[in-house]
Motif scaffolding. Structure first.
Motif, PDB file in Angstrom:
ATOM      1  N   PRO A 522       0.921  -1.099  -0.065  1.00  0.00           N
ATOM      2  CA  PRO A 522       0.110  -0.055   0.042  1.00  0.00           C
ATOM      3  C   PRO A 522       0.899   1.303   0.130  1.00  0.00           C
ATOM      4  CG  PRO A 522       0.059  -1.029   2.334  1.00  0.00           C
ATOM      5  CD  PRO A 522       0.774  -1.703   1.146  1.00  0.00           C
ATOM      6  N   ASP A 523       1.401   1.497  -1.280  1.00  0.00           N
ATOM      7  CA  ASP A 523       2.317   2.460  -1.081  1.00  0.00           C
ATOM      8  C   ASP A 523       1.790   3.937  -1.778  1.00  0.00           C
ATOM      9  OD1 ASP A 523       2.039   1.598  -3.535  1.00  0.00           O
ATOM     10  OD2 ASP A 523       4.092   1.373  -4.472  1.00  0.00           O
ATOM     11  N   VAL A 524       0.536   3.966  -2.099  1.00  0.00           N
ATOM     12  CA  VAL A 524      -0.211   5.159  -2.442  1.00  0.00           C
ATOM     13  C   VAL A 524      -1.301   5.435  -1.505  1.00  0.00           C
ATOM     14  CG1 VAL A 524      -1.459   6.209  -4.405  1.00  0.00           C
ATOM     15  CG2 VAL A 524       0.364   4.571  -4.947  1.00  0.00           C
ATOM     16  N   THR A 525      -1.017   6.651  -0.947  1.00  0.00           N
ATOM     17  CA  THR A 525      -2.207   7.121  -0.075  1.00  0.00           C
ATOM     18  C   THR A 525      -3.157   8.140  -0.822  1.00  0.00           C
ATOM     19  OG1 THR A 525      -0.744   7.195   1.821  1.00  0.00           O
ATOM     20  CG2 THR A 525      -2.823   8.525   1.924  1.00  0.00           C
ATOM     21  N   LEU A 526      -4.476   7.710  -0.806  1.00  0.00           N
ATOM     22  CA  LEU A 526      -5.528   8.287  -1.420  1.00  0.00           C
ATOM     23  C   LEU A 526      -5.994   9.398  -0.813  1.00  0.00           C
ATOM     24  CD1 LEU A 526      -6.905   5.319  -3.265  1.00  0.00           C
ATOM     25  CD2 LEU A 526      -5.373   6.861  -4.375  1.00  0.00           C
ATOM     26  N   GLU A 527      -6.544   9.123   0.197  1.00  0.00           N
ATOM     27  CA  GLU A 527      -7.318  10.075   1.377  1.00  0.00           C
ATOM     28  C   GLU A 527      -6.973   9.757   2.725  1.00  0.00           C
ATOM     29  OE1 GLU A 527     -11.568  10.375   0.583  1.00  0.00           O
ATOM     30  OE2 GLU A 527     -11.288   9.046  -1.118  1.00  0.00           O
ATOM     31  N   THR A 528      -6.932  10.912   3.490  1.00  0.00           N
ATOM     32  CA  THR A 528      -6.654  10.686   5.104  1.00  0.00           C
ATOM     33  C   THR A 528      -7.614  11.500   5.777  1.00  0.00           C
ATOM     34  OG1 THR A 528      -4.321  10.708   4.601  1.00  0.00           O
ATOM     35  CG2 THR A 528      -5.121  11.275   6.835  1.00  0.00           C
ATOM     36  N   LYS A 529      -8.195  10.752   6.838  1.00  0.00           N
ATOM     37  CA  LYS A 529      -9.232  11.421   7.558  1.00  0.00           C
ATOM     38  C   LYS A 529      -8.751  11.311   9.002  1.00  0.00           C
ATOM     39  CE  LYS A 529     -12.993  10.449   4.715  1.00  0.00           C
ATOM     40  NZ  LYS A 529     -13.115  11.659   4.257  1.00  0.00           N
ATOM     41  N   THR A 530      -8.999  12.185   9.821  1.00  0.00           N
ATOM     42  CA  THR A 530      -8.910  12.161  11.317  1.00  0.00           C
ATOM     43  C   THR A 530     -10.275  12.346  12.041  1.00  0.00           C
ATOM     44  OG1 THR A 530      -8.261  14.590  11.449  1.00  0.00           O
ATOM     45  CG2 THR A 530      -6.345  13.032  10.922  1.00  0.00           C
ATOM     46  N   PHE A 531     -10.271  11.907  13.101  1.00  0.00           N
ATOM     47  CA  PHE A 531     -11.512  11.857  13.938  1.00  0.00           C
ATOM     48  C   PHE A 531     -11.084  12.236  15.626  1.00  0.00           C
ATOM     49  CE2 PHE A 531     -12.338   9.389  10.588  1.00  0.00           C
ATOM     50  CZ  PHE A 531     -13.654   9.591  10.148  1.00  0.00           C
ATOM     51  N   ASN A 532     -11.766  13.254  16.183  1.00  0.00           N
ATOM     52  CA  ASN A 532     -11.659  13.443  17.536  1.00  0.00           C
ATOM     53  C   ASN A 532     -12.340  12.699  18.488  1.00  0.00           C
ATOM     54  OD1 ASN A 532      -9.403  15.230  17.341  1.00  0.00           O
ATOM     55  ND2 ASN A 532     -10.983  16.716  16.482  1.00  0.00           N
ATOM     56  N   LEU A 533     -11.953  11.645  19.143  1.00  0.00           N
ATOM     57  CA  LEU A 533     -12.637  10.617  20.031  1.00  0.00           C
ATOM     58  C   LEU A 533     -12.618  11.061  21.576  1.00  0.00           C
ATOM     59  CD1 LEU A 533     -11.688   7.268  18.287  1.00  0.00           C
ATOM     60  CD2 LEU A 533     -13.481   8.749  17.431  1.00  0.00           C
ATOM     61  N   ASN A 534     -14.148  10.917  21.780  1.00  0.00           N
ATOM     62  CA  ASN A 534     -14.165  10.782  23.142  1.00  0.00           C
ATOM     63  C   ASN A 534     -14.232   9.508  23.681  1.00  0.00           C
ATOM     64  OD1 ASN A 534     -14.580  13.784  23.280  1.00  0.00           O
ATOM     65  ND2 ASN A 534     -16.735  13.280  22.962  1.00  0.00           N
ATOM     66  N   ALA A 535     -13.758   9.187  25.142  1.00  0.00           N
ATOM     67  CA  ALA A 535     -13.510   7.960  25.620  1.00  0.00           C
ATOM     68  C   ALA A 535     -14.996   7.322  25.524  1.00  0.00           C
ATOM     69  CB  ALA A 535     -13.057   8.064  27.054  1.00  0.00           C
ATOM     70  N   GLY A 536     -14.816   5.908  25.327  1.00  0.00           N
ATOM     71  CA  GLY A 536     -16.078   5.131  25.047  1.00  0.00           C
ATOM     72  C   GLY A 536     -16.227   4.587  23.734  1.00  0.00           C
ATOM     73  N   LYS A 537     -16.925   3.575  23.377  1.00  0.00           N
ATOM     74  CA  LYS A 537     -17.474   2.924  22.339  1.00  0.00           C
ATOM     75  C   LYS A 537     -18.230   3.587  21.123  1.00  0.00           C
ATOM     76  CE  LYS A 537     -16.945  -1.961  23.917  1.00  0.00           C
ATOM     77  NZ  LYS A 537     -17.712  -3.379  23.858  1.00  0.00           N
ATOM     78  N   GLN A 538     -17.744   3.677  19.978  1.00  0.00           N
ATOM     79  CA  GLN A 538     -18.475   4.525  18.857  1.00  0.00           C
ATOM     80  C   GLN A 538     -18.494   4.168  17.702  1.00  0.00           C
ATOM     81  OE1 GLN A 538     -16.356   8.187  19.639  1.00  0.00           O
ATOM     82  NE2 GLN A 538     -15.756   6.766  21.200  1.00  0.00           N
ATOM     83  N   GLU A 539     -19.352   4.317  16.901  1.00  0.00           N
ATOM     84  CA  GLU A 539     -19.407   4.014  15.632  1.00  0.00           C
ATOM     85  C   GLU A 539     -18.557   5.203  14.743  1.00  0.00           C
ATOM     86  OE1 GLU A 539     -22.991   4.421  12.407  1.00  0.00           O
ATOM     87  OE2 GLU A 539     -23.109   2.551  13.745  1.00  0.00           O
ATOM     88  N   ILE A 540     -17.858   4.676  13.688  1.00  0.00           N
ATOM     89  CA  ILE A 540     -16.888   5.431  12.858  1.00  0.00           C
ATOM     90  C   ILE A 540     -17.413   5.274  11.326  1.00  0.00           C
ATOM     91  CG2 ILE A 540     -14.855   6.626  12.004  1.00  0.00           C
ATOM     92  CD1 ILE A 540     -15.425   7.163  14.942  1.00  0.00           C
ATOM     93  N   ARG A 541     -18.088   6.433  10.718  1.00  0.00           N
ATOM     94  CA  ARG A 541     -18.368   6.410   9.220  1.00  0.00           C
ATOM     95  C   ARG A 541     -17.044   6.989   8.322  1.00  0.00           C
ATOM     96  NH1 ARG A 541     -22.960   5.441   5.612  1.00  0.00           N
ATOM     97  NH2 ARG A 541     -22.439   6.637   3.785  1.00  0.00           N
ATOM     98  N   LEU A 542     -16.601   6.241   7.551  1.00  0.00           N
ATOM     99  CA  LEU A 542     -15.565   6.740   6.673  1.00  0.00           C
ATOM    100  C   LEU A 542     -15.862   6.833   5.361  1.00  0.00           C
ATOM    101  CD1 LEU A 542     -12.916   3.931   7.890  1.00  0.00           C
ATOM    102  CD2 LEU A 542     -12.818   6.383   8.479  1.00  0.00           C
ATOM    103  N   ASP A 543     -16.340   8.190   4.724  1.00  0.00           N
ATOM    104  CA  ASP A 543     -16.825   8.418   3.384  1.00  0.00           C
ATOM    105  C   ASP A 543     -15.790   8.791   2.564  1.00  0.00           C
ATOM    106  OD1 ASP A 543     -19.855   7.872   4.053  1.00  0.00           O
ATOM    107  OD2 ASP A 543     -19.457  10.136   5.160  1.00  0.00           O
ATOM    108  N   TRP A 544     -15.552   7.904   1.393  1.00  0.00           N
ATOM    109  CA  TRP A 544     -14.441   8.192   0.699  1.00  0.00           C
ATOM    110  C   TRP A 544     -14.840   8.717  -0.715  1.00  0.00           C
ATOM    111  CZ3 TRP A 544     -10.504   7.649   3.436  1.00  0.00           C
ATOM    112  CH2 TRP A 544     -10.641   6.656   4.684  1.00  0.00           C
ATOM    113  N   SER A 545     -14.347   9.428  -1.550  1.00  0.00           N
ATOM    114  CA  SER A 545     -14.341  10.037  -2.751  1.00  0.00           C
ATOM    115  C   SER A 545     -13.651   9.276  -3.890  1.00  0.00           C
ATOM    116  CB  SER A 545     -14.101  11.561  -2.730  1.00  0.00           C
ATOM    117  OG  SER A 545     -12.847  11.940  -2.379  1.00  0.00           O
ATOM    118  N   SER A 546     -12.861   8.436  -3.553  1.00  0.00           N
ATOM    119  CA  SER A 546     -11.761   7.939  -4.551  1.00  0.00           C
ATOM    120  C   SER A 546     -12.574   6.958  -5.479  1.00  0.00           C
ATOM    121  CB  SER A 546     -10.852   6.929  -3.618  1.00  0.00           C
ATOM    122  OG  SER A 546      -9.922   7.902  -3.113  1.00  0.00           O
TER     123      SER A 546
END
Length: 758
Positions: A522-546
């Motif tokens: 995996p030598d080509v990075t297409l997109e990068t996303k960052t999320f600020n998380l609070n302590a605890g369990k949570q669902e993360i949705r990653l929407d990509w445009s590639s």
């Protein structure tokens, strides 16, 4: 009673015979070549100078068999070698998951003696040959068996040297090289200088065991008295045994052909000196109950002669993954050079540099450029010292032996030379290799005789529309960056995962792909996303445009953060993997390969899977299903995932999956080949490692085939192999095939790579 009067001279008993192909050397390469040639209808004489088959992987040496998979420590996904070597490895893991080297001996011997076309001569050493000088053609070889005091003279139109030291090539006058080329000769930047040394040495191993009571050791007088003479003595560990001690190496400054006995004695000195140090130095109190169970009696050889073919493989071919029109195999082990001084060197025991994926090996490397009927196979093929550093390993060599054997069958069929096979019959050679289960990188294969190619419809009771994988109770800290590999062609779907933040933190996720769709780096990075998380369990949705214009693997990569746990699934699917940016020092994988510019190799990260029972997929859901598991994949010319799964996969809910093949009119079928998923990502080391299964979890166990009258015309039961063939004594005529598939693993949907009818 036998009594003979004295005479001046007697001659040994002599047996003269003839064969279609004589193979000298019964290591793994010669063994695979003999089996393949025999199955192709050739009369084969296999001459082996040892009492068992296998060479370096036999119980006499006990080196593990490896090739492109490299202990799962590189980026070569689904890269285990196919064909006969795959059959051998699968049979061994089925019978011998604990890696007993004696049992592996029996697997090899059984495979050979079951072939009626093979005459096996064990304990028999070739010492001379006959040659027609005018035509540069070998006509016969002469060998002697020490056990029955018999001389053998074998004539044949074709010969294969798989002897390791190249005895036939040497005696016949075949052009060869020994030692390292200069960096200037071929522009190889990794070429070693004389200070490092031009040859790899031999190794010898030992086995030890705990017998539950104190045992003393008195070393033989020839043991090395002061192990601290060895710069690496501090690395000794009483729990290491067998080929984990690969670095017990010596001889690279000597003649690795003619000084072998001298090298052996030095290695014995080192081995017994090492054990004396472990037992009697006081540094290892936990060795008190340990005894020396086995020490090798012949060294495992790495390098001696290399014979010249019409092409000499070089470093750049491996690093750049050069495409060859005459590809007949592949490699994937690192460029792996060792200092010539071995254990007496103050340098690292090996110097390994990987390529970004597997590389091709051309047919022109497998025959002599000046002896007209001589094939060369194994570690002696036509390669520079640097390229040899990768091609030399046993699984790669064994695959080459199979390539040679099929080429020999074509040479017999068309009454031509090895060179002419490549010049006139290359398409047929590549087709037969593909049919036998080989993978030929970047090579298109056409099989006009396969009736499935002309079927008007291939359907199934279901096919997987991958919407996600359900979560399990297993949550793990992202201690190493982890990526879910997903096959994609078109718009990248949104991906939802479930995480638990152990504290307020930031999650970084990257969408990556490989710069070459047939690679898995995996030598080509297409997109990068960052999320600020609070302590605890949570669902993360990653929407990509590639958007993926070509089919390839997307790497949804979760960057290391020990404050985050991520949920995994217990479901496994053909063509899906998680990979980790972890380390595997055994193959010089430290997470990232960072060479200096003067070495001529690439900088990149390693993202590698874990061995089962670990190596779970992540739990995830997708905004749009991935529909790349259709039954039409059964027409594809691949027997493994590459830029996509290349497999039909049933839906998880399909308890009785069925594949249907229909033709416009009735066809006549003599045999059916079926290719199964036996996890080509698993290296299946034959010794040392203990494997978690005897049958790969993706492998379909039972097959039942019905004709258009719903009559059962063929069955496969208790399968554990990659390829099975159903032969019909009387050809079957039908317009329709119904293939019922039984896979008993509830965590893995049924899958097949290919169905071929002839």
């Amino acid at each position: 009673m036998i009594r003979e009067e004295a005479s001046e001279k007697r001659v040994p008993k002599t047996i003269a015979s003839a064969a279609d192909l004589v193979i000298v050397g019964g290591g793994l390469t010669g063994t695979c070549a003999a089996i393949t040639a025999a199955r192709a209808g050739m009369k084969v004489t296999l001459i082996q100078d040892r009492p068992v088959l296998g060479g370096n992987c036999s119980s006499e040496v006990r080196l593990w068999i490896l090739g492109a998979t490299s202990h799962m420590g590189n980026n070569n996904r689904w890269a285990r070698e196919g064909g006969v070597i795959d059959e051998i490895m699968l049979e061994n893991i089925y019978r011998n998951p604990d890696g007993n080297p004696l049992i592996f001996d029996t697997v090899l011997l059984e495979k050979v003696v079951e072939e009626n076309n093979i005459t096996l001569l064990l304990n028999t050493a070739v010492y001379d040959l006959d040659k027609d000088v005018e035509t540069e053609t070998i006509t016969a070889v002469h060998a002697f068996c020490s056990q029955n005091s018999t001389k053998y003279s074998v004539t044949a139109p074709l010969f294969c040297d798989a002897s390791g030291d190249g005895i036939i090539g040497f005696l016949s006058g075949a052009a060869f090289r020994m030692g390292a080329e200069s960096a200037e000769e071929f522009g190889e930047k990794f070429a070693p200088d004389k200070a490092y040394g031009e040859l790899l040495g031999h190794s010898m191993y030992f086995y030890s065991k705990d017998i539950g009571r104190p045992v003393k050791f008195i070393p033989p007088s020839y043991a090395l008295q002061d192990i601290t003479e060895i710069p690496r003595y501090k690395t000794f560990n009483p729990k290491d045994f067998g080929c984990r001690l690969w670095w017990l190496e010596y001889g690279g400054r000597l003649d690795t052909v003619h000084d072998t006995e001298k090298i052996k004695w030095e290695l014995w000195k080192v081995v017994y000196g090492a054990w004396n140090y472990i037992k009697n130095s006081g540094e290892f109190p936990d060795s008190e109950n340990m005894t020396l169970e086995w020490v090798g009696t012949i060294p495992g050889k790495r390098e001696s002669r290399r014979f010249e073919g019409d092409y000499l493989l070089k470093q750049q071919d491996i690093v750049e993954q050069k495409h060859f029109h005459d590809t007949v195999g592949f490699g994937g082990w690192s460029l792996d050079l060792h200092p010539a001084d071995g254990v007496y060197s103050d340098q690292s025991g090996c110097n390994q540099w990987h390529s970004k994926g597997v590389y091709s090996i051309p047919y022109r490397c497998f025959y002599s450029k000046n002896i007209n009927n001589l094939f060369i196979a194994g570690r002696i093929i036509s390669a520079t010292h640097v390229a040899f550093a990768s091609t030399r390993v046993m699984a790669t060599s064994a695959m080459g032996g199979q390539s040679v054997a099929i080429a020999a069958a074509l040479a017999k069929k068309y009454n031509c030379s090895p060179r002419e096979v490549g010049e006139k019959y290359l398409d047929e050679l590549q087709l037969e290799l593909w049919r036998a289960g080989q993978y030929l990188p970047q090579t298109e294969i056409a099989d006009p005789e396969n009736l499935v190619e002309s079927a008007v419809e291939i359907s199934a009771s279901s096919s997987l529309k991958l919407k996600g994988l359900p979560g399990a109770e297993h949550w793990a800290v992202i201690g190493h960056s982890v990526a879910q590999m997903l096959p994609v062609h078109g718009k990248m779907p949104s991906v939802t995962v479930w995480v638990e933040a152990l504290a307020d933190t930031e999650l970084r996720v990257e969408l990556r792909k490989s710069s070459k769709v047939f690679n898995h780096t995996p030598d080509v990075t297409l997109e990068t996303k960052t999320f600020n998380l609070n302590a605890g369990k949570q669902e993360i949705r990653l929407d990509w445009s590639s958007f993926f214009d070509e089919a390839g693997y997307a790497f949804v990569s979760f960057i290391k953060n020990e404050n985050i746990k991520i949920q995994y699934s217990e479901k496994r699917v053909t063509g899906l993997l998680t990979v980790f940016n972890a380390t595997n020092p055994a193959v010089s994988n430290y997470g990232k390969q960072e060479p200096t510019e003067d070495l001529g190799v690439d900088t990149f990260e390693f993202w590698c899977p874990q061995r089962r029972p670990e190596g779970r997929n992540l739990a995830f859901s997708l905004s749009e299903p991935i529909a790349l598991f259709e039954p039409e994949n059964l027409r594809k010319h691949h027997n493994r995932p590459i830029s996509g799964p290349n497999a039909w996969v049933a839906d998880f809910t399909d308890d009785e999956p069925v594949v249907n093949i229909r033709w416009e009119a009735p066809v006549t079928i003599s045999k059916i080949d079926i290719c199964f998923d036996t996890d080509f990502d698993h290296p299946m080391e034959n010794v040392i490692y203990v494997h978690p299964e005897t049958v790969m979890p993706f492998c379909v166990k039972d097959i039942e085939i019905c004709n258009d009258k719903n009559e059962i015309i063929g069955k496969i039961t208790d399968n554990h192999l990659s390829r099975r063939t159903i032969y019909f004594d009387k050809p079957a005529q039908t317009q329709f095939l119904k293939i019922k598939v039984i896979n008993p693993n509830p965590q893995v949907p049924a899958s097949l790579f290919q169905i071929r009818c002839y």
